[in-house]
Scaffold this active site. Structure first.
Site, PDB file in Angstrom:
ATOM      1  N   LYS A  17      -7.545 -17.388  89.235  1.00 52.11           N
ATOM      2  CA  LYS A  17      -7.648 -16.080  88.763  1.00 52.11           C
ATOM      3  C   LYS A  17      -7.377 -15.337  89.615  1.00 52.11           C
ATOM      4  O   LYS A  17      -6.705 -14.453  89.255  1.00 52.11           O
ATOM      5  CB  LYS A  17      -9.908 -16.622  89.452  1.00 52.11           C
ATOM      6  CG  LYS A  17     -10.705 -14.973  89.227  1.00 52.11           C
ATOM      7  CD  LYS A  17     -11.979 -15.598  89.198  1.00 52.11           C
ATOM      8  CE  LYS A  17     -12.779 -15.889  90.100  1.00 52.11           C
ATOM      9  NZ  LYS A  17     -13.054 -15.363  91.077  1.00 52.11           N
ATOM     10  N   SER A  18      -6.993 -15.261  90.910  1.00 48.49           N
ATOM     11  CA  SER A  18      -6.710 -14.454  91.927  1.00 48.49           C
ATOM     12  C   SER A  18      -5.508 -13.965  91.516  1.00 48.49           C
ATOM     13  O   SER A  18      -5.411 -12.888  91.727  1.00 48.49           O
ATOM     14  CB  SER A  18      -6.513 -14.632  93.263  1.00 48.49           C
ATOM     15  OG  SER A  18      -7.570 -15.453  94.019  1.00 48.49           O
ATOM     16  N   ARG A  28      -4.342  -9.667  90.143  1.00 51.50           N
ATOM     17  CA  ARG A  28      -2.988  -8.983  91.214  1.00 51.50           C
ATOM     18  C   ARG A  28      -2.421  -9.222  90.062  1.00 51.50           C
ATOM     19  O   ARG A  28      -1.761  -8.064  89.625  1.00 51.50           O
ATOM     20  CB  ARG A  28      -3.090 -10.551  92.647  1.00 51.50           C
ATOM     21  CG  ARG A  28      -4.064 -10.393  93.334  1.00 51.50           C
ATOM     22  CD  ARG A  28      -3.936 -11.494  94.046  1.00 51.50           C
ATOM     23  NE  ARG A  28      -3.952 -11.796  95.938  1.00 51.50           N
ATOM     24  CZ  ARG A  28      -4.968 -11.566  95.650  1.00 51.50           C
ATOM     25  NH1 ARG A  28      -6.232 -12.215  94.385  1.00 51.50           N
ATOM     26  NH2 ARG A  28      -6.636 -11.795  96.754  1.00 51.50           N
ATOM     27  N   SER A  38     -11.093 -12.642 105.310  1.00 48.99           N
ATOM     28  CA  SER A  38     -10.749 -11.901 103.646  1.00 48.99           C
ATOM     29  C   SER A  38      -9.656 -11.101 103.098  1.00 48.99           C
ATOM     30  O   SER A  38      -9.029  -9.989 102.978  1.00 48.99           O
ATOM     31  CB  SER A  38     -11.822 -10.706 103.522  1.00 48.99           C
ATOM     32  OG  SER A  38     -12.022 -10.322 102.333  1.00 48.99           O
ATOM     33  N   GLN A  59      -9.486 -10.378  99.770  1.00 51.61           N
ATOM     34  CA  GLN A  59      -9.895  -9.255  99.146  1.00 51.61           C
ATOM     35  C   GLN A  59     -10.278  -7.596 100.519  1.00 51.61           C
ATOM     36  O   GLN A  59      -9.346  -6.732  99.514  1.00 51.61           O
ATOM     37  CB  GLN A  59     -11.120  -9.288  98.372  1.00 51.61           C
ATOM     38  CG  GLN A  59     -12.059  -9.935  97.829  1.00 51.61           C
ATOM     39  CD  GLN A  59     -13.375 -10.518  97.058  1.00 51.61           C
ATOM     40  OE1 GLN A  59     -13.625  -9.636  97.619  1.00 51.61           O
ATOM     41  NE2 GLN A  59     -13.040 -11.337  96.418  1.00 51.61           N
ATOM     42  N   ASP A  92     -13.499 -21.102  99.159  1.00 51.12           N
ATOM     43  CA  ASP A  92     -14.186 -20.977  97.272  1.00 51.12           C
ATOM     44  C   ASP A  92     -14.915 -22.792  97.162  1.00 51.12           C
ATOM     45  O   ASP A  92     -15.519 -22.894  96.210  1.00 51.12           O
ATOM     46  CB  ASP A  92     -14.125 -20.519  96.459  1.00 51.12           C
ATOM     47  CG  ASP A  92     -13.897 -18.894  96.417  1.00 51.12           C
ATOM     48  OD1 ASP A  92     -14.409 -18.804  97.443  1.00 51.12           O
ATOM     49  OD2 ASP A  92     -12.692 -18.223  96.212  1.00 51.12           O
ATOM     50  N   ARG A 117     -20.226 -21.354  90.894  1.00 50.50           N
ATOM     51  CA  ARG A 117     -19.751 -22.273  91.395  1.00 50.50           C
ATOM     52  C   ARG A 117     -20.847 -22.836  91.595  1.00 50.50           C
ATOM     53  O   ARG A 117     -20.868 -24.228  91.390  1.00 50.50           O
ATOM     54  CB  ARG A 117     -18.635 -22.038  92.696  1.00 50.50           C
ATOM     55  CG  ARG A 117     -17.790 -21.282  92.581  1.00 50.50           C
ATOM     56  CD  ARG A 117     -16.597 -21.114  93.553  1.00 50.50           C
ATOM     57  NE  ARG A 117     -15.110 -21.115  92.063  1.00 50.50           N
ATOM     58  CZ  ARG A 117     -14.105 -19.702  92.945  1.00 50.50           C
ATOM     59  NH1 ARG A 117     -15.032 -19.033  93.339  1.00 50.50           N
ATOM     60  NH2 ARG A 117     -13.159 -19.786  92.307  1.00 50.50           N
TER      61      ARG A 117
HETATM   62  C1  S3P Z   1     -10.325 -14.109  97.078  1.00 52.11           C
HETATM   63  C2  S3P Z   1     -10.430 -14.162  98.048  1.00 52.11           C
HETATM   64  C3  S3P Z   1     -11.613 -14.721  98.264  1.00 52.11           C
HETATM   65  C4  S3P Z   1     -12.524 -15.322  97.284  1.00 52.11           C
HETATM   66  C5  S3P Z   1     -12.627 -14.708  95.668  1.00 52.11           C
HETATM   67  C6  S3P Z   1     -11.341 -14.371  95.123  1.00 52.11           C
HETATM   68  C7  S3P Z   1      -9.593 -13.008  95.929  1.00 52.11           C
HETATM   69  O1  S3P Z   1     -12.853 -13.830  99.058  1.00 52.11           O
HETATM   70  O2  S3P Z   1     -13.622 -15.875  97.618  1.00 52.11           O
HETATM   71  O3  S3P Z   1     -13.306 -16.115  94.864  1.00 52.11           O
HETATM   72  O4  S3P Z   1      -8.797 -13.189  94.998  1.00 52.11           O
HETATM   73  O5  S3P Z   1      -8.545 -12.318  96.847  1.00 52.11           O
HETATM   74  P1  S3P Z   1     -13.011 -12.552 100.277  1.00 52.11           P
HETATM   75  O6  S3P Z   1     -11.676 -12.871 100.466  1.00 52.11           O
HETATM   76  O7  S3P Z   1     -13.853 -11.996 100.695  1.00 52.11           O
HETATM   77  O8  S3P Z   1     -13.431 -13.834 101.071  1.00 52.11           O
END
Ligand code: S3P
Length: 439
Positions: free
Chosen positions: A24-25, A29, A170, A172, A322, A399
Protein backbone atom coordinates in the site's frame (compact mmCIF):
# COMPACT_ATOMS: atom_id res chain seq x y z
CA UNK A 1 -23.14 -9.82 0.56
CA UNK A 2 -23.74 -10.08 4.28
CA UNK A 3 -22.16 -7.28 6.21
CA UNK A 4 -20.66 -9.39 8.94
CA UNK A 5 -18.39 -12.39 9.04
CA UNK A 6 -19.41 -15.40 11.13
CA UNK A 7 -16.69 -17.83 12.21
CA UNK A 8 -17.58 -20.91 14.27
CA UNK A 9 -14.66 -23.23 13.61
CA UNK A 10 -10.92 -23.09 13.94
CA UNK A 11 -8.87 -23.51 10.80
CA UNK A 12 -7.68 -27.07 10.07
CA UNK A 13 -4.11 -28.04 9.25
CA UNK A 14 -2.90 -26.59 5.91
CA UNK A 15 0.13 -26.50 3.60
CA UNK A 16 -0.28 -23.78 0.97
CA UNK A 17 1.42 -21.20 -1.18
CA UNK A 18 -0.14 -17.73 -1.63
CA UNK A 19 0.57 -14.23 -2.92
CA UNK A 20 -0.77 -11.11 -1.26
CA UNK A 21 -1.64 -7.90 -3.10
CA UNK A 22 0.73 -5.00 -3.77
CA UNK A 23 2.26 -2.90 -1.00
CA UNK A 24 0.00 0.00 0.00
CA UNK A 25 2.76 2.48 0.89
CA UNK A 26 4.55 1.89 -2.41
CA UNK A 27 1.31 1.96 -4.42
CA UNK A 28 0.27 5.37 -3.08
CA UNK A 29 3.80 6.74 -3.49
CA UNK A 30 3.97 5.48 -7.09
CA UNK A 31 0.66 7.18 -7.93
CA UNK A 32 1.71 10.49 -6.41
CA UNK A 33 5.26 10.54 -7.83
CA UNK A 34 4.11 9.39 -11.29
CA UNK A 35 1.75 12.38 -11.26
CA UNK A 36 4.82 14.64 -10.87
CA UNK A 37 6.88 12.94 -13.58
CA UNK A 38 6.89 13.97 -17.23
CA UNK A 39 5.16 11.50 -19.51
CA UNK A 40 3.72 8.05 -19.20
CA UNK A 41 4.54 5.90 -16.15
CA UNK A 42 3.26 2.35 -15.74
CA UNK A 43 2.85 0.20 -12.67
CA UNK A 44 2.22 -3.51 -12.38
CA UNK A 45 0.60 -5.19 -9.38
CA UNK A 46 -0.64 -1.82 -8.11
CA UNK A 47 -2.84 -2.42 -5.07
CA UNK A 48 -6.42 -1.86 -6.19
CA UNK A 49 -7.82 -1.03 -2.77
CA UNK A 50 -9.93 1.94 -1.74
CA UNK A 51 -6.93 3.91 -0.40
CA UNK A 52 -5.08 3.62 -3.72
CA UNK A 53 -8.22 4.22 -5.80
CA UNK A 54 -8.72 7.41 -3.76
CA UNK A 55 -5.17 8.44 -4.72
CA UNK A 56 -5.90 7.82 -8.42
CA UNK A 57 -9.18 9.72 -8.12
CA UNK A 58 -7.41 12.66 -6.45
CA UNK A 59 -4.73 13.08 -9.10
CA UNK A 60 -7.42 12.77 -11.81
CA UNK A 61 -9.26 15.68 -10.19
CA UNK A 62 -5.95 17.58 -10.29
CA UNK A 63 -5.95 17.17 -14.06
CA UNK A 64 -3.71 14.13 -14.46
CA UNK A 65 -4.63 11.45 -16.99
CA UNK A 66 -5.00 7.97 -15.49
CA UNK A 67 -5.79 4.72 -17.29
CA UNK A 68 -6.42 1.49 -15.44
CA UNK A 69 -5.82 -1.58 -17.62
CA UNK A 70 -6.33 -5.21 -16.72
CA UNK A 71 -2.70 -5.88 -15.80
CA UNK A 72 -1.26 -2.44 -15.27
CA UNK A 73 -2.03 1.19 -14.54
CA UNK A 74 -0.84 4.17 -16.56
CA UNK A 75 -0.38 7.74 -15.38
CA UNK A 76 0.46 10.63 -17.71
CA UNK A 77 2.25 13.18 -15.55
CA UNK A 78 2.72 16.86 -16.41
CA UNK A 79 5.83 17.45 -14.31
CA UNK A 80 6.30 18.85 -10.81
CA UNK A 81 3.25 20.85 -9.73
CA UNK A 82 1.86 20.33 -13.24
CA UNK A 83 -1.69 20.13 -11.96
CA UNK A 84 -4.56 21.75 -13.84
CA UNK A 85 -7.80 22.20 -11.97
CA UNK A 86 -10.71 24.54 -11.48
CA UNK A 87 -11.48 26.64 -8.40
CA UNK A 88 -13.38 25.08 -5.47
CA UNK A 89 -11.78 21.69 -5.91
CA UNK A 90 -12.52 19.07 -3.26
CA UNK A 91 -10.19 16.08 -2.80
CA UNK A 92 -11.34 13.09 -0.78
CA UNK A 93 -8.63 11.03 0.96
CA UNK A 94 -11.37 8.70 2.28
CA UNK A 95 -9.74 6.43 4.92
CA UNK A 96 -6.13 7.06 3.96
CA UNK A 97 -3.83 9.02 6.26
CA UNK A 98 -0.96 8.35 3.87
CA UNK A 99 -2.82 9.87 0.92
CA UNK A 100 -4.20 12.83 2.90
CA UNK A 101 -0.85 13.74 4.39
CA UNK A 102 1.39 13.09 1.37
CA UNK A 103 -0.81 14.87 -1.14
CA UNK A 104 -0.78 18.05 0.95
CA UNK A 105 3.00 18.09 0.52
CA UNK A 106 2.55 18.13 -3.25
CA UNK A 107 0.10 21.04 -3.07
CA UNK A 108 2.28 23.65 -1.32
CA UNK A 109 2.33 25.73 -4.51
CA UNK A 110 -1.36 25.35 -5.45
CA UNK A 111 -2.65 28.66 -6.77
CA UNK A 112 -6.29 28.05 -5.75
CA UNK A 113 -7.80 26.89 -2.52
CA UNK A 114 -8.32 23.12 -2.35
CA UNK A 115 -10.49 21.44 0.23
CA UNK A 116 -9.35 18.08 1.64
CA UNK A 117 -11.93 15.81 3.19
CA UNK A 118 -11.88 12.25 4.52
CA UNK A 119 -14.15 9.60 6.00
CA UNK A 120 -15.28 9.42 9.63
CA UNK A 121 -12.08 7.70 10.78
CA UNK A 122 -9.69 10.04 8.93
CA UNK A 123 -11.64 13.07 10.19
CA UNK A 124 -10.73 12.06 13.76
CA UNK A 125 -6.99 12.03 13.02
CA UNK A 126 -4.50 14.84 13.59
CA UNK A 127 -3.40 16.81 10.53
CA UNK A 128 -1.41 19.50 12.34
CA UNK A 129 1.50 17.04 12.30
CA UNK A 130 1.86 17.83 8.58
CA UNK A 131 0.28 21.27 8.27
CA UNK A 132 2.73 22.78 10.80
CA UNK A 133 5.83 21.92 8.73
CA UNK A 134 4.04 22.64 5.43
CA UNK A 135 3.17 26.14 6.70
CA UNK A 136 6.91 26.72 7.08
CA UNK A 137 7.22 26.19 3.31
CA UNK A 138 4.69 29.01 2.86
CA UNK A 139 1.43 27.09 2.41
CA UNK A 140 -1.72 28.34 4.18
CA UNK A 141 -4.20 26.10 5.94
CA UNK A 142 -7.65 26.57 7.35
CA UNK A 143 -9.43 24.13 9.61
CA UNK A 144 -13.11 24.11 10.50
CA UNK A 145 -12.42 21.98 13.57
CA UNK A 146 -9.02 22.21 15.25
CA UNK A 147 -6.40 20.16 13.38
CA UNK A 148 -9.00 17.83 11.87
CA UNK A 149 -10.36 17.39 8.33
CA UNK A 150 -11.94 19.00 6.45
CA UNK A 151 -9.22 21.56 5.83
CA UNK A 152 -8.38 23.91 2.99
CA UNK A 153 -4.92 24.49 1.59
CA UNK A 154 -3.78 27.49 -0.41
CA UNK A 155 -0.26 27.26 -1.72
CA UNK A 156 2.38 29.94 -2.00
CA UNK A 157 3.99 31.04 -5.30
CA UNK A 158 7.43 31.10 -3.69
CA UNK A 159 8.23 27.99 -1.74
CA UNK A 160 11.57 27.81 0.06
CA UNK A 161 13.33 24.82 1.59
CA UNK A 162 12.94 24.35 5.34
CA UNK A 163 14.65 22.64 8.27
CA UNK A 164 12.38 20.07 9.85
CA UNK A 165 12.66 17.76 12.84
CA UNK A 166 10.42 14.69 12.61
CA UNK A 167 10.34 13.26 16.11
CA UNK A 168 7.41 10.80 16.07
CA UNK A 169 8.95 8.20 13.76
CA UNK A 170 6.21 8.95 11.22
CA UNK A 171 6.95 8.18 7.57
CA UNK A 172 3.82 10.08 6.59
CA UNK A 173 5.13 13.31 8.15
CA UNK A 174 8.62 12.79 6.71
CA UNK A 175 7.26 11.99 3.23
CA UNK A 176 4.83 14.93 3.23
CA UNK A 177 7.80 17.27 3.78
CA UNK A 178 9.89 15.36 1.20
CA UNK A 179 7.11 15.82 -1.39
CA UNK A 180 6.90 19.53 -0.59
CA UNK A 181 10.69 19.74 -1.07
CA UNK A 182 10.16 18.84 -4.75
CA UNK A 183 8.68 22.35 -5.12
CA UNK A 184 11.10 24.26 -2.93
CA UNK A 185 14.06 26.41 -3.86
CA UNK A 186 17.23 25.85 -1.86
CA UNK A 187 17.70 22.81 0.35
CA UNK A 188 15.20 21.06 2.59
CA UNK A 189 16.92 19.43 5.56
CA UNK A 190 15.10 16.79 7.54
CA UNK A 191 16.17 15.10 10.75
CA UNK A 192 13.78 12.17 11.07
CA UNK A 193 13.38 9.50 13.72
CA UNK A 194 13.63 6.12 11.96
CA UNK A 195 10.57 5.18 9.91
CA UNK A 196 9.83 3.38 6.64
CA UNK A 197 12.08 4.71 3.86
CA UNK A 198 10.17 3.97 0.63
CA UNK A 199 10.08 7.66 -0.32
CA UNK A 200 13.86 7.94 0.05
CA UNK A 201 14.46 4.84 -2.10
CA UNK A 202 12.10 6.14 -4.79
CA UNK A 203 13.73 9.59 -4.73
CA UNK A 204 17.14 7.92 -5.20
CA UNK A 205 15.84 5.73 -8.02
CA UNK A 206 14.29 8.78 -9.72
CA UNK A 207 17.59 10.69 -9.39
CA UNK A 208 15.97 13.40 -7.28
CA UNK A 209 18.90 15.13 -5.51
CA UNK A 210 18.83 13.59 -2.02
CA UNK A 211 21.67 13.04 0.42
CA UNK A 212 21.11 10.72 3.34
CA UNK A 213 23.24 10.15 6.43
CA UNK A 214 22.20 7.82 9.19
CA UNK A 215 22.75 7.47 12.91
CA UNK A 216 21.27 4.75 15.11
CA UNK A 217 18.09 6.69 15.91
CA UNK A 218 17.80 9.33 13.18
CA UNK A 219 18.13 9.73 9.43
CA UNK A 220 19.32 13.08 8.07
CA UNK A 221 18.03 13.99 4.62
CA UNK A 222 19.07 16.89 2.40
CA UNK A 223 16.83 17.36 -0.61
CA UNK A 224 17.07 19.78 -3.53
CA UNK A 225 14.40 20.51 -6.11
CA UNK A 226 14.98 18.33 -9.20
CA UNK A 227 14.83 19.91 -12.67
CA UNK A 228 12.37 17.22 -13.64
CA UNK A 229 11.29 13.70 -12.80
CA UNK A 230 11.36 11.18 -15.63
CA UNK A 231 8.37 8.89 -16.11
CA UNK A 232 9.03 5.49 -14.56
CA UNK A 233 7.66 1.97 -14.57
CA UNK A 234 7.38 0.06 -11.32
CA UNK A 235 6.40 -3.44 -10.28
CA UNK A 236 4.90 -3.25 -6.80
CA UNK A 237 5.95 -6.14 -4.53
CA UNK A 238 3.59 -7.82 -2.05
CA UNK A 239 2.68 -6.01 1.17
CA UNK A 240 4.32 -7.30 4.37
CA UNK A 241 1.52 -5.67 6.39
CA UNK A 242 -1.04 -7.82 4.54
CA UNK A 243 1.24 -10.88 4.77
CA UNK A 244 1.42 -10.36 8.55
CA UNK A 245 -2.10 -11.76 9.06
CA UNK A 246 -1.21 -14.96 7.22
CA UNK A 247 2.14 -15.25 8.97
CA UNK A 248 0.31 -15.24 12.31
CA UNK A 249 -2.48 -17.50 11.03
CA UNK A 250 0.16 -20.11 10.21
CA UNK A 251 2.13 -19.68 13.44
CA UNK A 252 -1.00 -20.17 15.57
CA UNK A 253 -2.55 -22.98 13.48
CA UNK A 254 -1.72 -26.66 14.08
CA UNK A 255 1.05 -28.37 12.07
CA UNK A 256 0.69 -26.01 9.13
CA UNK A 257 3.01 -24.51 6.59
CA UNK A 258 2.67 -21.50 4.28
CA UNK A 259 4.80 -19.90 1.59
CA UNK A 260 4.05 -16.26 0.75
CA UNK A 261 5.60 -15.29 -2.57
CA UNK A 262 7.22 -12.02 -3.53
CA UNK A 263 6.92 -9.86 -0.40
CA UNK A 264 8.62 -6.51 0.19
CA UNK A 265 11.02 -7.05 3.12
CA UNK A 266 12.43 -3.55 3.34
CA UNK A 267 14.26 -3.59 6.73
CA UNK A 268 12.22 -0.55 7.81
CA UNK A 269 9.11 -2.78 7.61
CA UNK A 270 10.27 -6.15 8.98
CA UNK A 271 9.87 -5.52 12.70
CA UNK A 272 7.16 -8.18 12.77
CA UNK A 273 9.56 -10.87 11.57
CA UNK A 274 12.22 -9.95 14.14
CA UNK A 275 9.65 -9.75 16.96
CA UNK A 276 7.91 -13.04 16.10
CA UNK A 277 11.23 -14.86 15.70
CA UNK A 278 12.28 -13.61 19.16
CA UNK A 279 8.99 -15.10 20.42
CA UNK A 280 9.92 -18.49 18.95
CA UNK A 281 8.18 -18.39 15.56
CA UNK A 282 9.55 -20.36 12.63
CA UNK A 283 9.93 -17.91 9.75
CA UNK A 284 12.38 -18.22 6.87
CA UNK A 285 13.14 -15.64 4.18
CA UNK A 286 13.87 -17.39 0.89
CA UNK A 287 14.94 -16.29 -2.56
CA UNK A 288 16.02 -12.80 -1.45
CA UNK A 289 16.52 -10.24 -4.19
CA UNK A 290 16.72 -6.48 -4.77
CA UNK A 291 14.40 -4.32 -6.82
CA UNK A 292 15.13 -0.62 -7.26
CA UNK A 293 16.55 -0.34 -3.77
CA UNK A 294 13.74 -2.38 -2.18
CA UNK A 295 14.37 -5.88 -0.80
CA UNK A 296 12.01 -8.67 -1.78
CA UNK A 297 11.75 -12.33 -0.75
CA UNK A 298 9.43 -15.28 -0.31
CA UNK A 299 8.44 -15.99 3.28
CA UNK A 300 8.12 -19.53 4.59
CA UNK A 301 6.23 -19.97 7.87
CA UNK A 302 5.63 -23.06 10.02
CA UNK A 303 3.32 -23.46 13.00
CA UNK A 304 4.97 -23.06 16.38
CA UNK A 305 3.69 -24.57 19.61
CA UNK A 306 6.36 -23.12 21.87
CA UNK A 307 5.86 -19.38 21.79
CA UNK A 308 7.39 -17.22 24.50
CA UNK A 309 6.60 -13.70 25.68
CA UNK A 310 8.61 -10.66 24.65
CA UNK A 311 9.74 -7.41 26.21
CA UNK A 312 9.59 -5.67 22.87
CA UNK A 313 12.61 -3.43 22.13
CA UNK A 314 11.31 0.06 21.36
CA UNK A 315 13.71 0.45 18.44
CA UNK A 316 11.49 -2.07 16.61
CA UNK A 317 8.32 0.01 17.10
CA UNK A 318 8.39 1.96 13.84
CA UNK A 319 9.23 -1.06 11.68
CA UNK A 320 6.25 -2.96 13.11
CA UNK A 321 3.88 -0.01 13.50
CA UNK A 322 1.02 -1.48 11.43
CA UNK A 323 1.51 -5.02 12.77
CA UNK A 324 1.10 -4.56 16.52
CA UNK A 325 -2.54 -5.68 16.62
CA UNK A 326 -1.66 -9.04 15.11
CA UNK A 327 1.53 -9.29 17.22
CA UNK A 328 -0.63 -8.77 20.34
CA UNK A 329 -2.57 -11.87 19.30
CA UNK A 330 0.64 -13.92 19.28
CA UNK A 331 1.50 -12.48 22.72
CA UNK A 332 -1.94 -13.65 23.93
CA UNK A 333 -0.95 -17.24 23.06
CA UNK A 334 2.67 -17.05 24.25
CA UNK A 335 4.02 -18.28 27.59
CA UNK A 336 4.65 -15.39 29.98
CA UNK A 337 3.89 -11.68 30.12
CA UNK A 338 4.71 -9.61 27.05
CA UNK A 339 5.38 -5.89 27.29
CA UNK A 340 5.14 -3.29 24.52
CA UNK A 341 6.04 0.29 25.42
CA UNK A 342 6.20 3.73 23.74
CA UNK A 343 3.41 2.65 21.39
CA UNK A 344 1.04 5.63 21.87
CA UNK A 345 1.18 6.21 18.07
CA UNK A 346 -1.07 3.15 17.74
CA UNK A 347 -3.94 5.22 19.08
CA UNK A 348 -3.41 7.69 16.18
CA UNK A 349 -4.25 5.14 13.49
CA UNK A 350 -7.48 4.33 11.61
CA UNK A 351 -8.97 3.49 15.04
CA UNK A 352 -7.39 3.76 18.50
CA UNK A 353 -5.60 0.46 17.96
CA UNK A 354 -3.81 0.17 21.28
CA UNK A 355 -7.20 0.35 23.01
CA UNK A 356 -8.82 -1.98 20.49
CA UNK A 357 -6.04 -4.55 20.76
CA UNK A 358 -6.46 -4.63 24.54
CA UNK A 359 -10.27 -4.75 24.32
CA UNK A 360 -10.32 -7.70 21.91
CA UNK A 361 -7.84 -9.68 24.03
CA UNK A 362 -10.00 -9.00 27.11
CA UNK A 363 -13.09 -10.24 25.24
CA UNK A 364 -11.09 -13.41 24.52
CA UNK A 365 -10.41 -13.84 28.24
CA UNK A 366 -6.80 -12.62 28.10
CA UNK A 367 -5.65 -10.23 30.83
CA UNK A 368 -3.96 -6.98 29.77
CA UNK A 369 -2.64 -3.91 31.54
CA UNK A 370 -3.07 -0.84 29.42
CA UNK A 371 -1.62 2.66 29.81
CA UNK A 372 -1.66 5.56 27.35
CA UNK A 373 1.49 4.31 25.67
CA UNK A 374 2.05 0.70 26.73
CA UNK A 375 0.43 -2.67 27.11
CA UNK A 376 1.23 -5.80 29.14
CA UNK A 377 -0.29 -9.00 27.84
CA UNK A 378 -0.64 -12.06 30.09
CA UNK A 379 -0.20 -14.90 27.61
CA UNK A 380 -2.23 -18.13 27.78
CA UNK A 381 -0.64 -20.88 25.63
CA UNK A 382 -3.68 -23.12 26.26
CA UNK A 383 -6.27 -20.47 25.56
CA UNK A 384 -9.58 -21.94 24.37
CA UNK A 385 -12.52 -19.66 23.75
CA UNK A 386 -15.98 -21.11 24.16
CA UNK A 387 -18.20 -18.03 24.03
CA UNK A 388 -19.64 -15.65 21.47
CA UNK A 389 -17.50 -12.62 20.63
CA UNK A 390 -18.93 -9.72 18.65
CA UNK A 391 -16.67 -7.09 17.12
CA UNK A 392 -18.40 -3.88 16.04
CA UNK A 393 -18.18 -0.08 16.07
CA UNK A 394 -14.45 -0.08 15.43
CA UNK A 395 -14.51 2.75 12.85
CA UNK A 396 -14.21 0.05 10.17
CA UNK A 397 -10.49 -0.26 10.84
CA UNK A 398 -9.33 -2.87 8.29
CA UNK A 399 -6.64 -4.17 10.60
CA UNK A 400 -9.04 -4.65 13.52
CA UNK A 401 -11.25 -6.73 11.21
CA UNK A 402 -8.37 -8.87 9.94
CA UNK A 403 -6.84 -9.38 13.41
CA UNK A 404 -10.26 -10.50 14.73
CA UNK A 405 -10.64 -12.94 11.84
CA UNK A 406 -7.25 -14.53 12.57
CA UNK A 407 -8.11 -14.70 16.29
CA UNK A 408 -11.38 -16.47 15.47
CA UNK A 409 -9.67 -18.97 13.17
CA UNK A 410 -6.94 -19.85 15.67
CA UNK A 411 -8.43 -19.49 19.15
CA UNK A 412 -11.94 -20.94 18.76
CA UNK A 413 -15.29 -19.64 20.02
CA UNK A 414 -18.02 -18.17 17.89
CA UNK A 415 -17.23 -14.79 16.36
CA UNK A 416 -19.42 -12.21 14.65
CA UNK A 417 -17.21 -9.58 13.06
CA UNK A 418 -19.09 -6.63 11.63
CA UNK A 419 -18.24 -4.42 8.64
CA UNK A 420 -16.71 -6.98 6.34
CA UNK A 421 -16.16 -4.28 3.70
CA UNK A 422 -13.48 -2.67 5.89
CA UNK A 423 -10.91 -4.94 4.18
CA UNK A 424 -11.39 -2.97 0.95
CA UNK A 425 -9.20 -0.22 2.41
CA UNK A 426 -5.98 -2.20 2.13
CA UNK A 427 -6.60 -5.82 1.20
CA UNK A 428 -9.78 -6.59 -0.77
CA UNK A 429 -8.73 -10.22 -1.42
CA UNK A 430 -8.15 -11.02 2.28
CA UNK A 431 -11.23 -13.25 2.72
CA UNK A 432 -10.74 -14.90 -0.66
CA UNK A 433 -7.23 -15.97 0.38
CA UNK A 434 -8.56 -17.19 3.76
CA UNK A 435 -11.00 -19.41 1.85
CA UNK A 436 -8.22 -20.70 -0.41
CA UNK A 437 -6.21 -21.71 2.66
CA UNK A 438 -9.26 -23.26 4.36
CA UNK A 439 -10.06 -25.57 1.44
C1 S3P B 1 2.61 4.81 6.23
C2 S3P B 1 3.20 5.16 7.42
C3 S3P B 1 2.70 4.74 8.74
C4 S3P B 1 1.71 3.61 8.63
C5 S3P B 1 0.72 3.79 7.51
C6 S3P B 1 1.44 3.94 6.19
C7 S3P B 1 3.21 5.30 4.98
O1 S3P B 1 2.07 5.84 9.36
O2 S3P B 1 1.02 3.44 9.85
O3 S3P B 1 -0.17 2.68 7.45
O4 S3P B 1 2.91 4.74 3.90
O5 S3P B 1 4.01 6.24 5.05
P1 S3P B 1 2.91 6.90 10.20
O6 S3P B 1 3.95 7.37 9.30
O7 S3P B 1 1.99 8.02 10.57
O8 S3P B 1 3.42 6.16 11.40
Amino acid sequence: MSKFLLIKKKILKFNKRISVSGDKSLSIRWVLLASQAIGKSKSYNLLMSEDVLAALESIKKLGIKVKVHKNYCEIHGNGINGFKYKKNLILNAKNSGTLGRLILGMLVKSPHKIKLIGDKSLSKRDFSRVTIPLEKFGANFNYKKKNRLPLTILGSPSVKGIKYLESKGSAQCKSSVMFAALNASGTTSIKAKKSRNHSELLFKYLKIPIRITKTKKYDFLNIKRPKKIKAFNYKIPGDISSSAFFIVLTILANNSKLLIKNVNINPSRTGIIIILKKMGAKILLKNKRNYRGEKISDILIKSSNKLKSINCPTELNSSAIDEFLIIFLVAAKAKGISYFKDVSELNQKESPRLNWGSKILNMMGVKTELTKDSIRIYGQPNLKIKKLITIKNYLKDHRVFMMSTIAALTCGGKWIIHDKDSINTSFPSFLKIINEIRN
